[in-house]
Design a protein around this motif. Structure first.
Motif, PDB file in Angstrom:
ATOM      1  N   ASP A 109       0.809  -1.231   0.000  1.00  0.00           N
ATOM      2  CA  ASP A 109       0.000   0.000   0.000  1.00  0.00           C
ATOM      3  C   ASP A 109       0.837   1.273   0.000  1.00  0.00           C
ATOM      4  N   CYS A 110       1.842   1.336  -0.860  1.00  0.00           N
ATOM      5  CA  CYS A 110       2.688   2.524  -0.947  1.00  0.00           C
ATOM      6  C   CYS A 110       1.935   3.623  -1.706  1.00  0.00           C
ATOM      7  N   ARG A 111       1.634   4.725  -1.012  1.00  0.00           N
ATOM      8  CA  ARG A 111       0.803   5.780  -1.615  1.00  0.00           C
ATOM      9  C   ARG A 111       1.410   7.181  -1.514  1.00  0.00           C
ATOM     10  N   TYR A 112       2.410   7.353  -0.679  1.00  0.00           N
ATOM     11  CA  TYR A 112       3.015   8.668  -0.485  1.00  0.00           C
ATOM     12  C   TYR A 112       4.458   8.651  -0.984  1.00  0.00           C
ATOM     13  N   LEU A 113       4.936   9.826  -1.401  1.00  0.00           N
ATOM     14  CA  LEU A 113       6.301   9.951  -1.899  1.00  0.00           C
ATOM     15  C   LEU A 113       7.319   9.573  -0.826  1.00  0.00           C
ATOM     16  N   ASN A 114       7.087   9.987   0.430  1.00  0.00           N
ATOM     17  CA  ASN A 114       8.052   9.657   1.479  1.00  0.00           C
ATOM     18  C   ASN A 114       8.120   8.152   1.725  1.00  0.00           C
ATOM     19  N   GLU A 115       7.011   7.442   1.476  1.00  0.00           N
ATOM     20  CA  GLU A 115       7.021   5.988   1.616  1.00  0.00           C
ATOM     21  C   GLU A 115       7.896   5.353   0.546  1.00  0.00           C
ATOM     22  N   VAL A 116       7.859   5.918  -0.658  1.00  0.00           N
ATOM     23  CA  VAL A 116       8.723   5.444  -1.744  1.00  0.00           C
ATOM     24  C   VAL A 116      10.186   5.662  -1.385  1.00  0.00           C
ATOM     25  N   ILE A 117      10.507   6.886  -0.961  1.00  0.00           N
ATOM     26  CA  ILE A 117      11.905   7.255  -0.692  1.00  0.00           C
ATOM     27  C   ILE A 117      12.479   6.434   0.452  1.00  0.00           C
ATOM     28  N   ILE A 118      11.750   6.332   1.562  1.00  0.00           N
ATOM     29  CA  ILE A 118      12.266   5.600   2.727  1.00  0.00           C
ATOM     30  C   ILE A 118      12.357   4.106   2.434  1.00  0.00           C
ATOM     31  N   SER A 119      11.417   3.583   1.672  1.00  0.00           N
ATOM     32  CA  SER A 119      11.477   2.160   1.321  1.00  0.00           C
ATOM     33  C   SER A 119      12.691   1.867   0.442  1.00  0.00           C
ATOM     34  N   LYS A 120      12.991   2.768  -0.486  1.00  0.00           N
ATOM     35  CA  LYS A 120      14.174   2.573  -1.325  1.00  0.00           C
ATOM     36  C   LYS A 120      15.448   2.666  -0.491  1.00  0.00           C
ATOM     37  N   GLN A 121      15.432   3.514   0.547  1.00  0.00           N
ATOM     38  CA  GLN A 121      16.580   3.591   1.447  1.00  0.00           C
ATOM     39  C   GLN A 121      16.778   2.280   2.203  1.00  0.00           C
ATOM     40  N   ASN A 122      15.698   1.506   2.303  1.00  0.00           N
ATOM     41  CA  ASN A 122      15.772   0.193   2.948  1.00  0.00           C
ATOM     42  C   ASN A 122      15.891  -0.934   1.915  1.00  0.00           C
ATOM     43  N   ASN A 123      16.386  -0.565   0.724  1.00  0.00           N
ATOM     44  CA  ASN A 123      16.696  -1.519  -0.347  1.00  0.00           C
ATOM     45  C   ASN A 123      15.469  -2.187  -0.959  1.00  0.00           C
ATOM     46  N   ALA A 124      14.311  -1.550  -0.872  1.00  0.00           N
ATOM     47  CA  ALA A 124      13.110  -2.078  -1.509  1.00  0.00           C
ATOM     48  C   ALA A 124      13.095  -1.711  -2.986  1.00  0.00           C
ATOM     49  N   LYS A 125      12.485  -2.576  -3.791  1.00  0.00           N
ATOM     50  CA  LYS A 125      12.220  -2.290  -5.191  1.00  0.00           C
ATOM     51  C   LYS A 125      10.756  -1.869  -5.312  1.00  0.00           C
ATOM     52  N   ILE A 126      10.489  -0.736  -5.938  1.00  0.00           N
ATOM     53  CA  ILE A 126       9.145  -0.178  -5.984  1.00  0.00           C
ATOM     54  C   ILE A 126       8.518  -0.386  -7.362  1.00  0.00           C
ATOM     55  N   VAL A 127       7.351  -1.017  -7.372  1.00  0.00           N
ATOM     56  CA  VAL A 127       6.582  -1.218  -8.598  1.00  0.00           C
ATOM     57  C   VAL A 127       5.383  -0.273  -8.567  1.00  0.00           C
ATOM     58  N   LEU A 128       5.276   0.589  -9.564  1.00  0.00           N
ATOM     59  CA  LEU A 128       4.137   1.507  -9.659  1.00  0.00           C
ATOM     60  C   LEU A 128       3.091   0.927 -10.602  1.00  0.00           C
ATOM     61  N   LEU A 129       1.849   0.850 -10.116  1.00  0.00           N
ATOM     62  CA  LEU A 129       0.708   0.453 -10.939  1.00  0.00           C
ATOM     63  C   LEU A 129      -0.070   1.713 -11.290  1.00  0.00           C
ATOM     64  N   THR A 130      -0.343   1.929 -12.572  1.00  0.00           N
ATOM     65  CA  THR A 130      -0.908   3.213 -13.003  1.00  0.00           C
ATOM     66  C   THR A 130      -2.429   3.244 -13.055  1.00  0.00           C
ATOM     67  N   LYS A 131      -3.073   2.120 -12.838  1.00  0.00           N
ATOM     68  CA  LYS A 131      -4.535   2.084 -12.903  1.00  0.00           C
ATOM     69  C   LYS A 131      -5.130   3.032 -11.868  1.00  0.00           C
ATOM     70  N   GLN A 132      -6.126   3.809 -12.270  1.00  0.00           N
ATOM     71  CA  GLN A 132      -6.752   4.784 -11.373  1.00  0.00           C
ATOM     72  C   GLN A 132      -8.260   4.775 -11.593  1.00  0.00           C
ATOM     73  N   LYS A 133      -8.988   4.263 -10.600  1.00  0.00           N
ATOM     74  CA  LYS A 133     -10.449   4.190 -10.708  1.00  0.00           C
ATOM     75  C   LYS A 133     -11.139   5.282  -9.895  1.00  0.00           C
ATOM     76  N   SER A 134     -10.490   5.714  -8.809  1.00  0.00           N
ATOM     77  CA  SER A 134     -11.114   6.681  -7.910  1.00  0.00           C
ATOM     78  C   SER A 134     -10.738   8.111  -8.290  1.00  0.00           C
ATOM     79  N   LYS A 135     -11.625   9.040  -8.007  1.00  0.00           N
ATOM     80  CA  LYS A 135     -11.356  10.464  -8.189  1.00  0.00           C
ATOM     81  C   LYS A 135     -11.163  11.164  -6.840  1.00  0.00           C
TER      82      LYS A 135
END
Length: 244
Positions: A183-209
């Motif tokens: 459930d990575c949804r914020y930019l800081n979650e991306v950055i800190i996870s990468k600092q912990n050697n995580a690989k981040i996959v972005l899914l572009t599907k967007q159903k909600s407004k």
């Protein structure tokens, strides 16, 4: 996995877990149902074999913990940044656990928290966004999802990284070798996870407004992500094929 609401993050986490369990020999076959459930081959109490048994990786009881610790989590464990947020809101506000962890219908159902009791906590911009969402006819009660969104945002004023730091402390303390965050949804979650050697996959599907800040990850620089899967027009199977 990163993405907006209903982009396929949880179903993707289950698919990767199923793939890991199959590789390890724990299961022979698996699939993901259209509803996002992990389906495996299993026997019932009568010895009958079904290929559509649901393996609920989010069960939160002692019997499952014992089984998963010995059979699943050493291969792969799913974590959620929002889990500590949800548990906090359940304890503080008395939210319904089944609704907080339930379907979108459950999450969008009314809670016991009234908008009028928290309205002054929001700045003018956020108030306008909320009123626009409801065409200036604000309901009496916040939905369970809205309580989590707004409570989570308020806590982030004390420490922007509070939820992501709490999750990673838990991950590091438990020490399982293969970890998925669904459930990575914020930019800081991306950055800190990468600092912990995580690989981040972005899914572009967007159903909600939904205009909440937790639904704006697609605005981030795509170079921050290790992989981008444009699944807006993909079938479930096509998206899963891309994951592996």
């Amino acid at each position: 996995g990163a993405g907006c609401m209903q982009s396929g993050k949880s179903a993707s986490a289950k698919f990767i877990t199923g793939h890991k369990l199959k590789q390890s020999g724990l299961i022979n076959l698996f699939d993901i149902s259209p509803e996002g459930y992990l389906l495996i081959e299993a026997q019932d109490e009568s010895g009958n074999v079904t290929r559509n048994a649901i393996l609920d990786l989010y069960r939160d009881d002692f019997e499952f913990w014992q089984y998963a610790d010995q059979n699943i989590w050493d291969k792969c464990k799913i974590y959620s940044f929002a889990k500590i947020l949800k548990e906090s809101a359940i304890a503080i506000f008395g939210l319904d656990r089944n609704k907080d962890y339930g379907s979108d219908v459950d999450k969008n159902s009314p809670s016991s928290v009234k908008w009028k009791n928290v309205w002054s906590l929001f700045d003018k911009k956020r108030q306008k966004e909320i009123l626009t969402k409801y065409n200036d006819k604000l309901p009496e009660f916040m939905t369970n999802r809205e309580v989590l969104q707004e409570f989570g945002t308020i806590c982030r004023l004390f420490n922007e990284n509070c939820w992501v730091d709490a999750a990673w402390r838990n991950i590091q303390a438990e020490g399982y070798p293969n970890v998925i965050i669904d459930d990575c949804r914020y930019l800081n979650e991306v950055i800190i996870s990468k600092q912990n050697n995580a690989k981040i996959v972005l899914l572009t599907k967007q159903k909600s407004k939904d205009t909440h800040n937790s639904e704006k990850i697609l605005e981030a620089d795509r170079s921050l992500f290790d992989f981008v899967i444009d699944n807006a027009d993909m079938t479930l199977q096509q998206k899963n094929d891309e994951l592996i």
